[in-house]
Design a protein around this motif. Structure first.
Motif, PDB file in Angstrom:
ATOM      1  N   THR A  63       0.870  -1.141  -0.103  1.00 29.58           N
ATOM      2  CA  THR A  63       0.043   0.031  -0.084  1.00 29.58           C
ATOM      3  C   THR A  63       0.785   1.273   0.164  1.00 29.58           C
ATOM      4  N   GLU A  64       1.624   1.302   0.778  1.00 30.33           N
ATOM      5  CA  GLU A  64       2.688   2.524   1.058  1.00 30.33           C
ATOM      6  C   GLU A  64       3.270   2.921  -0.441  1.00 30.33           C
ATOM      7  N   VAL A  65       3.753   1.746  -1.216  1.00 30.36           N
ATOM      8  CA  VAL A  65       4.439   1.724  -2.135  1.00 30.36           C
ATOM      9  C   VAL A  65       3.668   2.657  -3.221  1.00 30.36           C
ATOM     10  N   LEU A  66       2.576   1.721  -3.389  1.00 36.65           N
ATOM     11  CA  LEU A  66       1.333   2.406  -4.254  1.00 36.65           C
ATOM     12  C   LEU A  66       1.138   3.990  -4.071  1.00 36.65           C
ATOM     13  N   VAL A  67       0.670   4.195  -2.849  1.00 40.26           N
ATOM     14  CA  VAL A  67       0.236   5.379  -2.535  1.00 40.26           C
ATOM     15  C   VAL A  67       1.177   6.518  -3.036  1.00 40.26           C
ATOM     16  N   GLU A  68       2.564   6.346  -2.832  1.00 41.01           N
ATOM     17  CA  GLU A  68       3.731   7.240  -3.064  1.00 41.01           C
ATOM     18  C   GLU A  68       3.904   7.236  -4.577  1.00 41.01           C
ATOM     19  N   ALA A  69       3.759   6.261  -5.084  1.00 42.96           N
ATOM     20  CA  ALA A  69       4.017   5.873  -6.679  1.00 42.96           C
ATOM     21  C   ALA A  69       2.712   6.931  -7.304  1.00 42.96           C
ATOM     22  N   LEU A  70       1.534   6.970  -6.802  1.00 43.03           N
ATOM     23  CA  LEU A  70       0.301   7.734  -7.398  1.00 43.03           C
ATOM     24  C   LEU A  70       0.506   9.167  -7.451  1.00 43.03           C
ATOM     25  N   TYR A  71       1.090   9.620  -6.150  1.00 45.22           N
ATOM     26  CA  TYR A  71       1.299  10.824  -5.775  1.00 45.22           C
ATOM     27  C   TYR A  71       2.327  11.371  -6.797  1.00 45.22           C
ATOM     28  N   GLU A  72       3.364  10.795  -6.874  1.00 46.59           N
ATOM     29  CA  GLU A  72       4.468  10.828  -7.790  1.00 46.59           C
ATOM     30  C   GLU A  72       4.074  11.143  -9.098  1.00 46.59           C
ATOM     31  N   ALA A  73       3.242  10.008  -9.540  1.00 44.80           N
ATOM     32  CA  ALA A  73       2.772  10.164 -11.053  1.00 44.80           C
ATOM     33  C   ALA A  73       1.943  11.204 -11.309  1.00 44.80           C
ATOM     34  N   HIS A  74       1.061  11.422 -10.306  1.00 50.34           N
ATOM     35  CA  HIS A  74       0.141  12.675 -10.578  1.00 50.34           C
ATOM     36  C   HIS A  74       0.983  14.032 -10.763  1.00 50.34           C
ATOM     37  N   ARG A  75       2.073  14.057  -9.886  1.00 52.20           N
ATOM     38  CA  ARG A  75       2.872  15.376  -9.955  1.00 52.20           C
ATOM     39  C   ARG A  75       3.625  15.309 -11.260  1.00 52.20           C
ATOM     40  N   LEU A  76       4.177  14.188 -11.936  1.00 47.36           N
ATOM     41  CA  LEU A  76       4.633  14.129 -13.184  1.00 47.36           C
ATOM     42  C   LEU A  76       3.703  13.966 -14.374  1.00 47.36           C
ATOM     43  N   GLY A  77       2.539  14.096 -14.120  1.00 43.09           N
ATOM     44  CA  GLY A  77       1.637  13.996 -15.355  1.00 43.09           C
ATOM     45  C   GLY A  77       1.466  12.605 -15.933  1.00 43.09           C
ATOM     46  N   GLU A  78       1.918  11.560 -15.161  1.00 44.07           N
ATOM     47  CA  GLU A  78       1.688  10.179 -15.418  1.00 44.07           C
ATOM     48  C   GLU A  78       0.290   9.598 -15.444  1.00 44.07           C
ATOM     49  N   THR A  79      -0.354   8.834 -16.328  1.00 43.12           N
ATOM     50  CA  THR A  79      -1.499   8.142 -16.105  1.00 43.12           C
ATOM     51  C   THR A  79      -1.823   7.052 -16.234  1.00 43.12           C
ATOM     52  N   ASP A  80      -0.608   6.115 -16.399  1.00 42.25           N
ATOM     53  CA  ASP A  80      -0.931   4.572 -16.723  1.00 42.25           C
ATOM     54  C   ASP A  80      -0.075   3.841 -15.778  1.00 42.25           C
ATOM     55  N   PHE A  81      -0.213   2.688 -15.347  1.00 46.34           N
ATOM     56  CA  PHE A  81       0.649   1.704 -14.680  1.00 46.34           C
ATOM     57  C   PHE A  81       1.684   1.172 -15.524  1.00 46.34           C
ATOM     58  N   GLY A  82       1.033   0.579 -16.729  1.00 43.40           N
ATOM     59  CA  GLY A  82       2.076  -0.342 -17.616  1.00 43.40           C
ATOM     60  C   GLY A  82       3.168   0.678 -18.400  1.00 43.40           C
ATOM     61  N   ASN A  83       2.701   1.906 -18.750  1.00 41.12           N
ATOM     62  CA  ASN A  83       3.432   2.580 -19.644  1.00 41.12           C
ATOM     63  C   ASN A  83       4.459   3.546 -18.927  1.00 41.12           C
ATOM     64  N   HIS A  84       3.856   3.938 -17.526  1.00 36.12           N
ATOM     65  CA  HIS A  84       4.745   5.058 -16.748  1.00 36.12           C
ATOM     66  C   HIS A  84       5.023   4.716 -15.379  1.00 36.12           C
ATOM     67  N   VAL A  85       3.986   4.075 -14.256  1.00 38.32           N
ATOM     68  CA  VAL A  85       4.392   3.981 -13.218  1.00 38.32           C
ATOM     69  C   VAL A  85       5.232   2.928 -12.991  1.00 38.32           C
ATOM     70  N   LEU A  86       5.184   1.561 -13.407  1.00 36.20           N
ATOM     71  CA  LEU A  86       5.922   0.577 -13.269  1.00 36.20           C
ATOM     72  C   LEU A  86       7.303   0.635 -13.828  1.00 36.20           C
ATOM     73  N   PRO A  87       7.424   1.144 -15.174  1.00 41.67           N
ATOM     74  CA  PRO A  87       8.854   1.201 -15.548  1.00 41.67           C
ATOM     75  C   PRO A  87       9.574   2.021 -14.765  1.00 41.67           C
ATOM     76  N   ARG A  88       9.076   3.207 -14.122  1.00 39.63           N
ATOM     77  CA  ARG A  88       9.715   3.979 -13.085  1.00 39.63           C
ATOM     78  C   ARG A  88      10.072   3.367 -11.937  1.00 39.63           C
ATOM     79  N   LEU A  89       9.373   2.655 -11.379  1.00 44.06           N
ATOM     80  CA  LEU A  89       9.446   2.023  -9.998  1.00 44.06           C
ATOM     81  C   LEU A  89      10.658   0.845 -10.214  1.00 44.06           C
TER      82      LEU A  89
END
Length: 422
Positions: free
Chosen positions: A209-235
């Motif tokens: 959970t804590e990983v997801l919440v942190e990643a979602l806030y960071e994705a929103h800040r960066l303008g990222e919108t998709d798990f497969g294309n944005h969030v997971l590759p960055r993690l």
């Protein structure tokens, strides 16, 4: 097989907002998860059944595109126990903040639902798709996630290397640790244990959970919108990501003749049509009847099917359909309250709910969506050029009759009018 009970607190988000353009015209008036499948199901029923059978009963469906038919299905078919607050299947639309009136992507959809994560305080959040036909014990994926001390685990389907360029591919180490994501690569990286296959992402994820919440806030800040294309590759650079081999998933009650690890993306009409072949026959690749791992759906209380006569081979029938005498049905699926009149011949057809096939009509390799009347003596599937002038005909030669208009003066077998149907 291990005990399926799991002490972790897990909530699930099911991505059910898919438009499913490649399934047109079946998705022209409904979202892809609401498209009927088999003699009584909807596509969404498969992921929901997997979650419930796995003991994961806190489920939010994130909906968007033409969701009303899906919402009505969930309201009527997926009421669990109102006495237990942790057991629910609830529809969640976009929040419609000023900056957006819709979900911009999969990670944005969960970002807009962060308040639900804060409400439940789970240990693990499951994010699953709603577009596939399969059985899966998700707790086995949870055990793998915990044993590997993973921050994120992605369900991975081994596919032949020659087919891998059609998928998002996961390159891993021997223990499943993710090294790289490849989006429909021309030269896919093979599995470390099998050079003839590659890991395809199934679009099903487990997050601490804590990983997801942190990643979602960071994705929103960066303008990222998709798990497969944005969030997971960055993690990959900062977190422990692992691929869970779906072929190791064991389901109780599977028959010897079934395909182990059955999973189908029914994203095109031809794939959708072919998946229906897999539920037919004496020894189907995917047997919908499994008391140890049932597929749940609507609680329709109408009468059973009525077969008055005819030549019937290798076909399935939904409740309250009527098959008149002197008919011929081979390799067909006929859903609820459909009527096949005397003398009609159907071969390799899918006939959906509330359809009437007229006398002496002949249909071959045809999908007829809900609320249609095929007039007497009509022929479909025998003249591709003529069929294409009126309907969509796929590359595989499947004729698709789109959803018809509801007859507001019609009544079903119980006297209910349109709009009552589940």
């Amino acid at each position: 097989m291990k005990d399926r009970r799991n002490p972790d607190k897990i909530i699930a988000f099911v991505m059910a907002g898919g438009e499913g353009k490649r399934l047109n015209p079946l998705s022209a008036d409904r979202c892809k998860p609401a498209v009927p499948f088999g003699a009584r199901y909807r596509i969404v029923d498969f992921v929901l059944s997997n979650l419930i059978n796995s003991g994961l009963s806190s489920v939010y469906l994130l909906v968007q595109y033409k969701a009303q038919e899906l919402i009505e299905h969930i309201r009527k078919a997926w009421v669990i126990s109102p006495l237990l607050p942790s057991q629910f299947v609830t529809v969640v639309p976009p929040e419609m903040h000023k900056e957006t009136l819709q979900f911009k992507g999969t990670s944005d959809a969960v970002y807009q639902s962060l308040r639900l994560i804060e409400l439940h305080q789970p240990n693990i959040v499951a994010v699953f798709g709603a577009d596939h036909i399969y059985r899966m014990d998700i707790n086995q994926m949870v055990w793998f996630h915990k044993e590997q001390r993973a921050d994120v685990t992605i369900a991975a389907l081994p596919v032949p290397l020659e087919q891998a360029s059609s998928f998002g591919i996961i390159d891993t180490e021997a223990d499943g640790k993710v090294r790289e994501f490849q989006e429909k690569p021309q030269s896919p990286k093979p599995m470390p244990t099998d050079p003839s296959r590659a890991y395809a992402s199934m679009g099903n994820y487990l997050f601490n959970t804590e990983v997801l919440v942190e990643a979602l806030y960071e994705a929103h800040r960066l303008g990222e919108t998709d798990f497969g294309n944005h969030v997971l590759p960055r993690l990959i650079a900062s977190r422990r990501l692992y691929a869970y081999d779906f072929s190791n998933n064991e389901i109780p009650g599977i028959k010897p003749y079934e395909e182990v690890g059955y999973w189908r993306d029914v994203g095109t009409i031809d794939a959708y049509f072919d998946a229906h072949k897999d539920v037919l026959g004496e020894n189907p690749r995917f047997d919908a009847f499994n008391p140890q791992w049932p597929i749940y759906s609507s609680n329709y209380q109408g009468p059973v099917a009525k077969i008055l006569g005819g030549e019937i081979e290798n076909s399935l029938f939904g409740a309250a359909c009527v098959i008149h005498k002197n008919t011929r049905l081979h390799n067909c699926i006929v859903r609820r309250e459909a009527v096949v009149e005397e003398g009609a011949e159907l071969e390799d057809c899918i006939i959906m709910d509330y359809v009437r096939i007229g006398r002496n009509a002949r249909l071959r390799r045809v999908i007829v969506d809900r609320h249609n009347v095929i007039e007497a003596n009509v022929q479909l599937g025998y003249d591709r050029v003529a069929d294409a002038q009126k309907y969509i005909v796929t590359d595989g030669g499947i004729v698709v009759v789109p959803m018809g208009k509801i007859n507001f003066f019609a009544r079903d077998s119980r006297g209910h009018g349109p709009g009552y149907a589940e």
